[in-house]
Design an enzyme around this catalytic site. Structure first.
Site, short mmCIF file in Angstrom:
data_model
loop_
_atom_site.label_atom_id
_atom_site.label_comp_id
_atom_site.label_asym_id
_atom_site.label_seq_id
_atom_site.Cartn_x
_atom_site.Cartn_y
_atom_site.Cartn_z
N ARG A 119 0.85 -1.19 0.00
CA ARG A 119 0.00 0.00 0.00
C ARG A 119 0.89 1.24 0.00
O ARG A 119 1.96 1.25 0.61
CB ARG A 119 -0.85 -0.05 1.27
CG ARG A 119 -1.80 1.10 1.47
CD ARG A 119 -3.00 0.98 0.59
NE ARG A 119 -4.08 1.87 0.99
CZ ARG A 119 -5.03 2.28 0.15
NH1 ARG A 119 -5.05 1.88 -1.11
NH2 ARG A 119 -6.00 3.06 0.57
N THR A 408 -9.18 0.54 -10.08
CA THR A 408 -8.47 -0.49 -9.34
C THR A 408 -8.66 -1.76 -10.14
O THR A 408 -9.56 -1.82 -10.97
CB THR A 408 -9.16 -0.64 -7.95
OG1 THR A 408 -9.10 0.61 -7.31
CG2 THR A 408 -8.55 -1.69 -7.09
N ASN A 428 -6.41 4.33 -7.35
CA ASN A 428 -7.55 4.97 -6.69
C ASN A 428 -8.57 5.40 -7.74
O ASN A 428 -9.51 4.69 -8.02
CB ASN A 428 -7.16 6.13 -5.79
CG ASN A 428 -8.22 6.38 -4.73
OD1 ASN A 428 -8.98 5.47 -4.41
ND2 ASN A 428 -8.30 7.57 -4.19
N SER A 480 -10.11 -0.50 1.08
CA SER A 480 -11.17 -1.50 1.05
C SER A 480 -10.75 -2.75 0.27
O SER A 480 -11.52 -3.71 0.19
CB SER A 480 -12.43 -0.92 0.40
OG SER A 480 -12.93 0.14 1.17
N GLY A 501 -13.80 0.64 -4.72
CA GLY A 501 -13.88 1.45 -3.50
C GLY A 501 -14.61 0.66 -2.42
O GLY A 501 -14.40 -0.54 -2.27
O1 DON Z 1 -7.87 1.21 -1.52
C1 DON Z 1 -9.03 1.53 -1.70
O2 DON Z 1 -9.95 1.17 -1.00
C2 DON Z 1 -9.37 2.41 -2.90
N1 DON Z 1 -8.23 3.18 -3.27
C3 DON Z 1 -9.84 1.55 -4.02
C4 DON Z 1 -10.33 2.36 -5.18
C5 DON Z 1 -11.14 1.56 -6.11
O3 DON Z 1 -11.38 0.40 -5.91
C6 DON Z 1 -11.66 2.24 -7.28
N2 DON Z 1 -12.23 1.26 -8.20
N3 DON Z 1 -13.03 1.03 -8.88
#
Ligand code: DON
Length: 597
Positions: A119, A408, A428, A480, A501
Site C-alpha cells: 500500500r 483499481t 484509486n 477496502s 472502493g
Molecule cells: O484502496 C481503496 O480502498 C481504494 N483506493 C480503491 C479504489 C477503487 O477500488 C476504485 N475502483 N473502482
C-alpha cells in the site's frame, strides 16, 4: 497548475514501487465513475472457463495471457502474478499502473499463506490538514495525491517465485515496447478520460495520441514505460526507489509542486502481514476464509459479515428476505469500519473483537427480520472477543456517504501445483491523478483514502472516516481492497476479490456467499446481481439486473434503494471439487478474461 501542484502527493506501495503523486483535481477531470464498459448486448458467459493445469483471470485478455505464458514456461502462481501485474501496468492504464499500490494474498499448495502489503504511504511532508483551506474548509479538489512503490511485487517474487524479474517482466516489456492493439473498451476510456488526461502533456501525448485520439485497432506503444520496465528488470525494485526512475519521479514532483521526494522513495518498504482467517461450516463442509488484514478494512468486514450470517438461511438474490438480511449486515459492518479501521502500524485496530463470533451474534440480534433499520439508529458497535465484555461505549463521530467509484483491478491466479494468488491494486481513481511522469507511468491519487477532514466526506467515495485514519507522514491510508482465498475441507477452493472502493467489500462478500453458502457454479457466482449498503448514505445500491418487483419488496420493508449499472469487477477462480479443474470466472461487466491451459 497551482491547484495541481498542491495536489501532488505520493503514496508508496510495494508492487513495484512507485510513487505517486496526485489527486484528481476536480477541474477538467471527468466525474469519477465505475468502469461500466461491457459492450452493450454482448452475451455474458454462463459457464466458467475450465482448465486442467493453471488459470489466470484478469480484466484484460493480454494480462491473463501474460500470466499463462509464465505458467507454461514453468513459473509458479507467484511468478505469473508478478508477470500479470506488470503486464496490466501496460495494457490497463486505468488501474494497473506501477504508480499505485495494493495487496497480494498468496496461499501455497503446502498450506503456507502470506499477505504482501505494498500500500502507498503518505510522503514525509504530508500533514493532517493539508487539504483544508485557510477558512477551515476541505478543498476536495486537491485531495488526490499519492505515491507508491514497486517493491511489493519484487518482494513476493523473491519470497515465493522461482523465476527472475527479467523473465517475468518480459511480457510487459514486449507489450510496452512493441505495442498492443487498442481495444474498443480502451478507446472509449481514453475518450471519456480526455478532460483529465489532456491537462498533462505526457498523459496527453501517450494516451490521447497527442490529441489525435486512438481508435480501436490502433497500436499503443509506450516507449518511456518500456524503458522504465527494462531498468526495473535489470536493477530490481531499487531502481524504482533509488535509481534513475526515482530521480525522474522526484524531479517531476519538484517541477510540479508535488510532495514526494527521493528520501520518501528511498524509505518506502512493503510489509509482510499475517493473513486474517475464519472457519465456517456450510453444506456439510468446513470452509476457511483467508483474507486481508488492516490496512485493508475489507478482510475484517468480510469476516464480521460472514460471522453475522452464520446459520442464516439465505435463498438467493431473487429473494427479498435474503437481500434484506445481507444489506442489514453490511450496514452494521460499515458502521464499524468507519469507526475502527486504520493503519495498524499506528492505531490499535480491534481486529479480534470485530471478528469474534460472539460479537457478531450480538450485532445480528439487532436486525429485524422483516423491517429495515435506519443508519441514524445503527451506530458502530462495541467489539469484544468472546469471553471478554465490551470495554466502552463508543461514541462514533464518523459518517459515510457513497461517491461513484474510480479504479483499481483485481486478478486471480492458480497454478498446476495448486498455489494461488489473489491480488488487488489501485491508482484509486480511474487513471489515478491523470498525471503521467516522465518515466511513462501514471501516478496515483491515493491520498484521498485518508480522512481528509474528520466529519467531511472524502472526494472520491464520500467516505467520512475516523481520526485514526488521518494523514500523517509514513502512514498507510485505509483501504477496502480485499483479496481473499477460500479453502474447502482444507483444500484450495476459490480465489476472489474486486475493485470498486467501498463496494469492493460487498462484491467480494457476495462472491464468497455465492460460492460457499449458495453453492453457485463459479461463473454464476460472478454474474449474480450485486448490491451494496455502506451504512451512510442510508440506501441499498442495486445493480440494474434486479427486477423491479424485488426492489419494491425491499422498499416495502423500509429500505431506500438506488440503482447503479455495475458494482465491482470480480475476477475469480474456483476449483472443481470433483475433477480438480480450475474454473476461471472473469467478470463480464468489464469484459474480463479468464485464460487457462
Ligand atoms: O484502496 C481503496 O480502498 C481504494 N483506493 C480503491 C479504489 C477503487 O477500488 C476504485 N475502483 N473502482
Amino acid at each position: 497548475m497551482i491547484r495541481i501542484q498542491r495536489t501532488i502527493l505520493v503514496s508508496i506501495s510495494v508492487l513495484l514501487a512507485a510513487i505517486l503523486p496526485f489527486t484528481p483535481s476536480a477541474k477538467g477531470q471527468t466525474p469519477a465513475r465505475p468502469r461500466d464498459d461491457a459492450q452493450a448486448g454482448k452475451a455474458w458467459p454462463q459457464q466458467a472457463v475450465r482448465a486442467a493445469h493453471g488459470m489466470v483471470a484478469t480484466d484484460e485478455e493480454l494480462g491473463s495471457q501474460a500470466g499463462v505464458e509464465i505458467l507454461k514456461r514453468g513459473g509458479n502462481a507467484v511468478d505469473a502474478a508478478v508477470a500479470v501485474a506488470f503486464a496490466l501496468a501496460v495494457v490497463e492504464p486505468a488501474a494497473g499502473n506501477i504508480g499505485g499500490g495494493g495487496f497480494m494474498l498468496v496461499r501455497l499448495a503446502s498450506g503456507k499463506t502470506t499477505f504482501f502489503d505494498y500500500r502507498e504511504v503518505a510522503p514525509g511532508k504530508a500533514t493532517r490538514d493539508m487539504y483544508i483551506d485557510k477558512d477551515g474548509n476541505l478543498d476536495k479538489e486537491v485531495s488526490v495525491i499519492g505515491y507508491r512503490s514497486v517493491p511489493g511485487t519484487e518482494l513476493a517474487l523473491k519470497t515465493y517465485g522461482t523465476m527472475k524479474l527479467p523473465d517475468v517482466m518480459a511480457p510487459a516489456i514486449r507489450l510496452a515496447e512493441g505495442g498492443f492493439p487498442v481495444s474498443e473498451k480502451l478507446a472509449r476510456e481514453f475518450d471519456r478520460e480526455r478532460p483529465g488526461l489532456q491537462q498533462f502533456s505526457v498523459s496527453a501525448r501517450i494516451f490521447l495520441n497527442a490529441g489525435q485520439m486512438f481508435k480501436a485497432g490502433d497500436t499503443l506503444r509506450q516507449p518511456e514505460l518500456a524503458a522504465t520496465l527494462k531498468r526495473i528488470a535489470k536493477n530490481g525494485a531499487a531502481e524504482f526507489y533509488r535509481g534513475e526512475t526515482a530521480r525522474m519521479l522526484a524531479r517531476d514532483m519538484a517541477g510540479m509542486g508535488g510532495l514526494v521526494t527521493l528520501d520518501d522513495l528511498g524509505h518506502y518498504s512493503p510489509k509482510i502481514r499475517e493473513v486474517l482467517r475464519a472457519k465456517y461450516e456450510s453444506g456439510a463442509h468446513t470452509w476457511e476464509v483467508l483474507t486481508s488484514p488492516p490496512p485493508s478494512s475489507g478482510g475484517v468486514a468480510v469476516i464480521e459479515a460472514l460471522n453475522m450470517l452464520q446459520g442464516v438461511p439465505l435463498k438467493g438474490w431473487d429473494d427479498p428476505q435474503s437481500v434484506h438480511i445481507v444489506a442489514e449486515t453490511m450496514r452494521r459492518v460499515f458502521a464499524d469500519r468507519a469507526e475502527y479501521l486504520a493503519d495498524p502500524d499506528y492505531s490499535q485496530v480491534p481486529v479480534a473483537g470485530l471478528t469474534a463470533p460472539c460479537y457478531a451474534k450480538e450485532l445480528a440480534a439487532t436486525i429485524d427480520a422483516r423491517h429495515a433499520s435506519t443508519s441514524k439508529e445503527v451506530k458502530a458497535g462495541a467489539p469484544h472477543a468472546c469471553g471478554v465484555s465490551a470495554k466502552h461505549d463508543p461514541a462514533p463521530q464518523t459518517m459515510v456517504s457513497l461517491g461513484e467509484g474510480p479504479h483499481t483491478t483485481h486478478f486471480s491466479v492458480v497454478d498446476a501445483a495448486g498455489n494461488a494468488v489473489a491480488s488487488t491494486y489501485t491508482l484509486n481513481d480511474n487513471y489515478g491523478s491523470h498525471v503521467t511522469c516522465s518515466a511513462g507511468f501514471l501516478l496515483n491519487d491515493e491520498m484521498d483514502d485518508f480522512t481528509t477532514q474528520p466529519g467531511v466526506p472524502n472526494a472520491l467515495f464520500g467516505l467520512i472516516q475516523s481520526e485514526a485514519n488521518a494523514i500523517a507522514p509514513g502512514h498507510r491510508p485505509l483501504s477496502s481492497m480485499t483479496p481473499t482465498i477460500l479453502l474447502r475441507d482444507g483444500k484450495l477452493s476459490f480465489v476472489t476479490g474486486s475493485p470498486g472502493g467501498p463496494t469492493i467489500i460487498s462484491a467480494t462478500l457476495l462472491s464468497v456467499i455465492n460460492w460457499m453458502k449458495l453453492g453457485m457454479e463459479a461463473q454464476a457466482a460472478i454474474n449474480a446481481p450485486r448490491f451494496h449498503h455502506q451504512w451512510l448514505p442510508d440506501h441499498i445500491l442495486m445493480e440494474q439486473q434486479f427486477p423491479p418487483a424485488l426492489e419494491q419488496a425491499l422498499n416495502a420493508m423500509g429500505h431506500a434503494t438506488k440503482r447503479r449499472g455495475h458494482i465491482g469487477l470480480v475476477n475469480a477462480i474456483g476449483i472443481d471439487p470433483q475433477t480438480g479443474e480450475r474454473l476461471g470466472a472473469a467478470d463480464p461487466r468489464d469484459d474480463g478474461a479468464a485464460v487457462g491451459y
